[in-house]
Design an enzyme around this catalytic site. Sequence first.
Site, PDB file in Angstrom:
ATOM      1  CG  HIS A  62      -0.413   0.211   2.524  1.00 24.71           C
ATOM      2  ND1 HIS A  62      -0.141  -0.822   3.393  1.00 24.71           N
ATOM      3  CD2 HIS A  62      -0.056   1.343   3.168  1.00 24.71           C
ATOM      4  CE1 HIS A  62       0.342  -0.330   4.521  1.00 24.71           C
ATOM      5  NE2 HIS A  62       0.404   0.977   4.399  1.00 24.71           N
ATOM      6  CG  ASP A 103      -0.054  -4.185   2.604  1.00 31.96           C
ATOM      7  OD1 ASP A 103       0.448  -3.633   1.603  1.00 31.96           O
ATOM      8  OD2 ASP A 103      -0.368  -3.571   3.643  1.00 31.96           O
ATOM      9  CB  SER A 193       2.746   1.429   6.424  1.00 29.20           C
ATOM     10  OG  SER A 193       1.502   1.653   7.022  1.00 29.20           O
TER      11      SER A 193
END
Length: 256
Positions: A62, A103, A193
């Site tokens: 992402h 992801d 992230s």
Amino acid sequence: MVARYFLLLFVLSVYVSGADSSRIIGGRNASSMRYMVSVQNNGGHVCGGFLITNNFVVTAAHCYDDHPTHVVLGNHNLKNGQMVAIKKKFVHNSYESPETGDDIMLLKLATTNGLHDVIQLPHAEIDLTANEVCQVAGWGKTMSGGKYVGELRVVDVSVINPQVCKNQWPQLPSSVICAGGYGTNKGFCQGDSGGPLVCKGFAVGIVSFNHNRNCNYPDKPNVYTDISKYLQWIDMILQNHQGLTVKPHMFCCLHY
């Protein structure tokens, strides 16, 4: 009245000190994670990542949406790190959103000097037990709506039983690990992230998502991509794009 005044002062002091020191939620300054990478675009830091070879970085898929152009590596303080351009991005071709899984993204760097640390990936699936203590690190926000920080922070987080995590996340993807955030005041926040979940000295997970971008813990469990489920995909990319000698696998999941 006096008691209320001192109580107010105490609450304010806790709030201010928490905002200044939590960085990654509930964390401390990192000192020995030289494999950590700041993934950046022209506006600065957007995600974390980590070196697995001298010119390949693992991060979250992402993070692709932030249009990263380069990384900063080699120092916990982003002002003193080495800036290296990203030559190519490899996003898992089944990826749609963090909540649906897959992801994971690899970044091939434009240059390499072999002077930076790398972290090992698990050779096979690692048997993680509930409450096992691991670490997660990043330059992410200090709290919901906060700012990114320039100094790397790390925090200990406990692995959460998969069924407990499933109860909290009914639509939980299958290839994930849950650790931290749930019933604690420790975990990751936005900007973390792509960073690694480190257990037993291996990078076993990738920071993926939390609940509604909310970092005010306790909350639902933090969710990480389980790297052990993607070892064949990683091997294939390294074999085809770096010339490493790895065992070939019948697995093709490249997206450019």
